[in-house]
Enzyme design. Structure first.
Site, PDB file in Angstrom:
ATOM      1  N   CYS A   6      19.010 -28.935  -3.419  1.00  9.42           N
ATOM      2  CA  CYS A   6      18.530 -30.120  -4.114  1.00  9.42           C
ATOM      3  C   CYS A   6      19.613 -31.184  -4.260  1.00  9.42           C
ATOM      4  CB  CYS A   6      18.014 -29.713  -5.499  1.00  9.42           C
ATOM      5  SG  CYS A   6      16.987 -30.970  -6.274  1.00  9.42           S
ATOM      6  N   ASP A 124      14.772 -22.889 -14.885  1.00  9.05           N
ATOM      7  CA  ASP A 124      16.016 -23.637 -14.774  1.00  9.05           C
ATOM      8  C   ASP A 124      16.783 -23.570 -16.091  1.00  9.05           C
ATOM      9  OD1 ASP A 124      16.508 -26.866 -13.103  1.00  9.05           O
ATOM     10  OD2 ASP A 124      17.946 -25.389 -13.849  1.00  9.05           O
TER      11      ASP A 124
HETATM   12  O1  LIG Z   1      19.815 -32.500  -9.925  1.00  7.88           O
HETATM   13  C1  LIG Z   1      19.731 -33.393 -10.767  1.00  7.88           C
HETATM   14  O2  LIG Z   1      20.600 -34.285 -10.911  1.00  7.88           O
HETATM   15  C2  LIG Z   1      18.526 -33.460 -11.671  1.00  7.88           C
HETATM   16  C3  LIG Z   1      18.404 -34.536 -12.564  1.00  7.88           C
HETATM   17  C4  LIG Z   1      17.277 -34.593 -13.401  1.00  7.88           C
HETATM   18  C5  LIG Z   1      16.284 -33.614 -13.341  1.00  7.88           C
HETATM   19  C6  LIG Z   1      16.400 -32.542 -12.463  1.00  7.88           C
HETATM   20  C7  LIG Z   1      17.525 -32.448 -11.636  1.00  7.88           C
HETATM   21  N1  LIG Z   1      17.685 -31.383 -10.757  1.00  7.88           N
HETATM   22  C8  LIG Z   1      16.657 -30.395 -10.663  1.00  7.88           C
HETATM   23  C9  LIG Z   1      16.917 -29.309  -9.682  1.00  7.88           C
HETATM   24  O3  LIG Z   1      15.979 -28.828  -9.036  1.00  7.88           O
HETATM   25  C10 LIG Z   1      18.299 -28.696  -9.574  1.00  7.88           C
HETATM   26  O4  LIG Z   1      18.470 -28.211  -8.263  1.00  7.88           O
HETATM   27  C11 LIG Z   1      18.369 -27.522 -10.568  1.00  7.88           C
HETATM   28  O5  LIG Z   1      18.285 -28.042 -11.873  1.00  7.88           O
HETATM   29  C12 LIG Z   1      19.667 -26.712 -10.389  1.00  7.88           C
HETATM   30  O6  LIG Z   1      20.758 -27.546 -10.641  1.00  7.88           O
HETATM   31  P1  LIG Z   1      22.273 -26.945 -10.590  1.00  7.88           P
HETATM   32  O7  LIG Z   1      22.441 -26.107 -11.842  1.00  7.88           O
HETATM   33  O8  LIG Z   1      23.152 -28.146 -10.569  1.00  7.88           O
HETATM   34  O9  LIG Z   1      22.386 -26.106  -9.348  1.00  7.88           O
END
Ligand SMILES: O=C(O)c1ccccc1NCC(=O)[C@H](O)[C@H](O)COP(=O)(O)O
Length: 196
Positions: A6, A124
C-alpha cells in the site's frame, strides 16, 4: 498468502510491487505522506495489470465523492477507513460493482464488507499507515478472507503469518526508506518473506 503493498506513488513503485508478485496495490487518496491526487491515481491504476487489484484508500471522504473517484480512476476496490462510514454508504457504492474493503482500526470493530466477491476484512492498527505494531499476536480464531495490517515488515511478517495465520497481509511503512518513499528492495524482501 494474499499480499497487498500500500501507499504506492510512482509507476516504478507499481512495477516493482507487481513484478515481485503483489496481489494488490494500494493508492492513498487521503491526507498522508503517501497521498496521490485523483489524476495521479488514474495514471497509476492504468499501470496495474488486470490480475492485480488496485485499491483506493479513503479516510472520511463523503461516499458520493468516493464513488466519483472510483469511477474516474478505474479502481478495482475501495478501502474505506475508519468508523465514519455507515452500512448505507456501502450500499451507495455497491451499485458501482467495485469490490469494497473496509479497514478497521481496532480488532474490536470486526466490520466486513463484500470484496473480491466474498466478505473481506482488514484488521489494522489503531493508527492506520503508522507502522505501529499492535496486539495482533493475541488474535485467535479469525476466519474468512482477512488481511493482517499494522507494523508488518520483511523481518516480522513470517512470524506474524505463523502466529496469526491470516488469509493475507498488508504493508506500507515497513517497505519504505523514509515515510512516503517506497524502498523497492524492501518490497521484494517482504514478498519473499511472506511467501517462503
Ligand atoms: O497508508 C496511509 O498513509 C494511510 C493513511 C490513511 C488511512 C489509511 C492508510 N493506510 C491504510 C493501509 O492499508 C496501510 O497499508 C495499513 O494501515 C498498514 O500500514 P503500515 O502499518 O504502515 O504498514
Amino acid at each position: 498468502m494474499f499480499v497487498k503493498i500500500c501507499g504506492l506513488r510512482t509507476e516504478a513503485d507499481v512495477d516493482c510491487a507487481v513484478t515481485a508478485g503483489a496481489d494488490a496495490v494500494g493508492f492513498v487518496l487521503a491526507p498522508s505522506p503517501r497521498q496521490v491526487s485523483v489524476d495521479e491515481a488514474t495514471r497509476l491504476v492504468a499501470a496495474v495489470p488486470p490480475e492485480v487489484l488496485s485499491v483506493g484508500v479513503f479516510l472520511g471522504m463523503p461516499v458520493a465523492e468516493v464513488r466519483d473517484v472510483a469511477v474516474k480512476t478505474g479502481l478495482g476496490a475501495v478501502q474505506l477507513h475508519g468508523a465514519g462510514y455507515a452500512a448505507e454508504d456501502f450500499a451507495a457504492l455497491a451499485d458501482l460493482g467495485v469490490p469494497l474493503v473496509r479497514a478497521t482500526s481496532t480488532a474490536g470493530e470486526r466490520v466486513a464488507v463484500g470484496a473480491f466477491g466474498e466478505e473481506m476484512l482488514i484488521l489494522d492498527s489503531p493508527r492506520a499507515g503508522s507502522g505501529e505494531q499492535w496486539g495482533w499476536s493475541e488474535l485467535r480464531g479469525q476466519t474468512g478472507r482477512w488481511l493482517l495490517a499494522g507494523g508488518l515488515r520483511p523481518d516480522n511478517v513470517a512470524e506474524a503469518i505463523e502466529t496469526v495465520r491470516p488469509w493475507g497481509v498488508d504493508v506500507s511503512s515497513g517497505v519504505e526508506s523514509t515515510r512516503g518513499t517506497k524502498d523497492h528492495g524492501l518490497i521484494r524482501e517482504f514478498l519473499a518473506a511472506a511467501r517462503p
